[in-house]
Write an enzyme that holds these catalytic residues in place. Structure first.
Site, mmCIF file in Angstrom:
data_model
loop_
_atom_site.group_PDB
_atom_site.id
_atom_site.type_symbol
_atom_site.label_atom_id
_atom_site.label_comp_id
_atom_site.label_asym_id
_atom_site.label_seq_id
_atom_site.Cartn_x
_atom_site.Cartn_y
_atom_site.Cartn_z
ATOM 1 N N GLN A 123 0.870 -1.201 -0.096
ATOM 2 C CA GLN A 123 -0.051 0.124 0.020
ATOM 3 C C GLN A 123 0.862 1.375 0.277
ATOM 4 O O GLN A 123 1.638 1.519 1.128
ATOM 5 C CB GLN A 123 -0.896 -0.061 1.310
ATOM 6 C CG GLN A 123 -1.666 1.233 1.481
ATOM 7 C CD GLN A 123 -2.400 1.930 0.411
ATOM 8 O OE1 GLN A 123 -2.210 2.923 -0.149
ATOM 9 N NE2 GLN A 123 -3.599 0.988 0.264
ATOM 10 N N SER A 132 -21.892 6.817 5.035
ATOM 11 C CA SER A 132 -22.156 6.648 3.703
ATOM 12 C C SER A 132 -22.402 5.176 3.303
ATOM 13 O O SER A 132 -23.546 4.841 2.834
ATOM 14 C CB SER A 132 -21.200 7.429 2.335
ATOM 15 O OG SER A 132 -21.746 6.930 1.175
ATOM 16 N N GLU A 168 -8.400 0.331 -0.183
ATOM 17 C CA GLU A 168 -8.303 0.003 1.439
ATOM 18 C C GLU A 168 -9.062 1.226 2.168
ATOM 19 O O GLU A 168 -9.805 0.663 3.207
ATOM 20 C CB GLU A 168 -6.947 0.536 1.678
ATOM 21 C CG GLU A 168 -6.655 0.405 3.147
ATOM 22 C CD GLU A 168 -4.987 0.040 3.417
ATOM 23 O OE1 GLU A 168 -4.765 0.166 4.478
ATOM 24 O OE2 GLU A 168 -4.535 -0.449 2.510
ATOM 25 N N ARG A 169 -9.502 2.317 1.688
ATOM 26 C CA ARG A 169 -10.551 3.225 2.060
ATOM 27 C C ARG A 169 -11.816 2.853 2.417
ATOM 28 O O ARG A 169 -12.401 2.623 3.465
ATOM 29 C CB ARG A 169 -10.706 4.359 1.732
ATOM 30 C CG ARG A 169 -9.384 5.137 1.864
ATOM 31 C CD ARG A 169 -9.378 6.679 1.081
ATOM 32 N NE ARG A 169 -10.292 7.601 1.676
ATOM 33 C CZ ARG A 169 -11.557 7.948 1.554
ATOM 34 N NH1 ARG A 169 -12.292 7.377 0.152
ATOM 35 N NH2 ARG A 169 -12.290 8.711 2.209
ATOM 36 N N ARG A 170 -12.195 1.830 1.408
ATOM 37 C CA ARG A 170 -13.580 1.119 1.511
ATOM 38 C C ARG A 170 -13.587 0.043 2.556
ATOM 39 O O ARG A 170 -14.481 -0.313 3.341
ATOM 40 C CB ARG A 170 -14.011 0.793 0.146
ATOM 41 C CG ARG A 170 -14.539 1.903 -0.787
ATOM 42 C CD ARG A 170 -14.676 1.422 -2.087
ATOM 43 N NE ARG A 170 -13.314 1.696 -2.774
ATOM 44 C CZ ARG A 170 -13.015 1.017 -4.000
ATOM 45 N NH1 ARG A 170 -13.431 0.075 -4.513
ATOM 46 N NH2 ARG A 170 -11.763 1.213 -4.362
ATOM 47 N N GLU A 207 -3.482 2.437 -9.030
ATOM 48 C CA GLU A 207 -5.031 2.927 -8.580
ATOM 49 C C GLU A 207 -4.637 4.028 -7.298
ATOM 50 O O GLU A 207 -5.461 5.135 -7.274
ATOM 51 C CB GLU A 207 -5.574 1.850 -7.765
ATOM 52 C CG GLU A 207 -7.003 2.010 -7.467
ATOM 53 C CD GLU A 207 -7.314 2.579 -5.973
ATOM 54 O OE1 GLU A 207 -8.222 2.740 -5.569
ATOM 55 O OE2 GLU A 207 -6.012 2.226 -5.091
ATOM 56 N N ASN A 208 -3.634 3.915 -6.505
ATOM 57 C CA ASN A 208 -3.162 5.182 -5.499
ATOM 58 C C ASN A 208 -2.882 6.582 -6.251
ATOM 59 O O ASN A 208 -3.562 7.596 -5.980
ATOM 60 C CB ASN A 208 -2.194 4.591 -4.974
ATOM 61 C CG ASN A 208 -1.945 5.794 -3.679
ATOM 62 O OD1 ASN A 208 -2.830 5.556 -2.790
ATOM 63 N ND2 ASN A 208 -1.004 6.268 -3.412
ATOM 64 N N ARG A 223 -5.908 8.935 -7.514
ATOM 65 C CA ARG A 223 -7.022 9.360 -6.597
ATOM 66 C C ARG A 223 -6.846 10.955 -6.622
ATOM 67 O O ARG A 223 -5.874 11.448 -6.771
ATOM 68 C CB ARG A 223 -6.561 8.860 -4.949
ATOM 69 C CG ARG A 223 -6.874 7.356 -4.799
ATOM 70 C CD ARG A 223 -6.668 7.236 -3.458
ATOM 71 N NE ARG A 223 -7.727 8.083 -2.602
ATOM 72 C CZ ARG A 223 -8.869 7.484 -2.615
ATOM 73 N NH1 ARG A 223 -9.279 6.491 -3.011
ATOM 74 N NH2 ARG A 223 -9.879 8.254 -1.858
#
Length: 297
Positions: free
Chosen positions: A44, A60, A86-88, A119-120, A123
């Protein structure tokens, strides 16, 4: 004994002893995965997560659920390892979800790193330094060229190059950029300064005066042309520094007259510096060399 079917880095190699047909039915589709069976991604790239934003995402998810599944890979022990999302994943754990929708993929360690990094950096909430570090890691650890990277992330090569140049700035300025003390526009102007003292000076001025990018660019141009303004002495400070500056200016003037061209003369408070004698043609260069030869005669 039956010979084990070797499939290179395919299904058999990645999940030893697995029922291949059963595995095939699981991968490349979205499944509900038990959260306790998911391990964190050791590659990560993001090290900091805003707790308030994480709480908002959790609420949410509580209200409307997870719209975009996370991505995981299957491990040999029947567990899963997080690739992206990772946030999800963290938000889902916060509100006590037992399962989470996940897109299951087969990936080796190199694929894991690449997917996580790509992916990071796509953002929108990353700072410039985080993006630059992501690009640098893709180049160094995944063997990307800037051209390959440009195609992979959908950014112009010049954009990637501008981000990578930020990593040449001193650590203090990188931290200032990461913490929002200066913008990327300010940082790009600062990169053009080679003298560490000039670099620190302009950075300090940007922080003290809340200067616009255009003002910083003007200040950088002045420094590059040797037009730095003398700073006022602090109360009680010896006038020796001002005297030394005057003497060096006189010497600069003397050298300019001697060589018949405007000599650029720079020095810092430690006494280090350089003399630059410019020329505009081969003939002028030969004239300057002739003067230097006379000095060595």
């Amino acid at each position: 004994m039956a010979t084990k079917n070797v499939l290179g880095r395919g299904l058999g190699a990645l999940i030893e002893g697995a029922d291949i047909e059963n595995v095939k039915s699981l991968v490349d589709v979205i499944n509900e995965v038990t959260i306790k069976d998911i391990e964190a991604n050791p590659w990560q790239p993001r090290s900091e997560f805003d707790e308030e934003a994480l709480n908002e995402l959790a609420e949410s998810i509580r209200e409307i659920g997870i719209i975009q599944p996370i991505t995981v890979r299957m491990l040999e022990n029947g567990k899963y390892q997080l690739i992206t999302g990772e946030r999800r994943f963290r938000a889902a754990k916060k509100i006590g979800l037992k399962k989470i929708p996940a897109y299951i993929r087969l990936a080796d360690d190199q694929n894991m790193l690449e997917m996580a990094l790509v992916e990071n950096i796509q953002r929108e909430d990353l700072n410039s330094i985080e993006v630059a570090i992501g690009y640098q890691r893709l180049i160094e650890e995944c063997n990307f060229t800037q051209e390959n990277l440009s195609e992979r992330v959908g950014k112009k090569r010049s954009t990637i190059s501008n981000y990578l140049r930020l990593l040449k700035l001193p650590a203090e300025i990188q931290i200032g950029l990461r913490n929002g003390k200066i913008s990327m526009g300010h940082a790009r102007a600062l990169i053009n300064l080679e003298d560490p003292e000039d670099l620190q000076y302009v950075y300090d001025e940007a922080l003290k005066g809340d200067l616009s990018v255009r003002k910083i660019e003007e200040l950088v141009r002045k420094l590059q042309n040797g037009e730095k303004e003398e700073k006022k002495s602090e109360p009680g400070e010896s006038s020796s520094q001002n005297k030394a500056s005057t003497e060096y200016e006189d010497l600069k003037s003397h050298l300019s007259k001697h060589f018949g061209t405007k000599v650029d003369f720079k020095r810092n408070t430690k006494g280090n510096g350089k003399i630059v004698i410019p020329f505009t043609s081969d003939e002028e260069l030969e004239r300057i060399i002739a003067i230097l030869d006379k000095l060595n005669a």
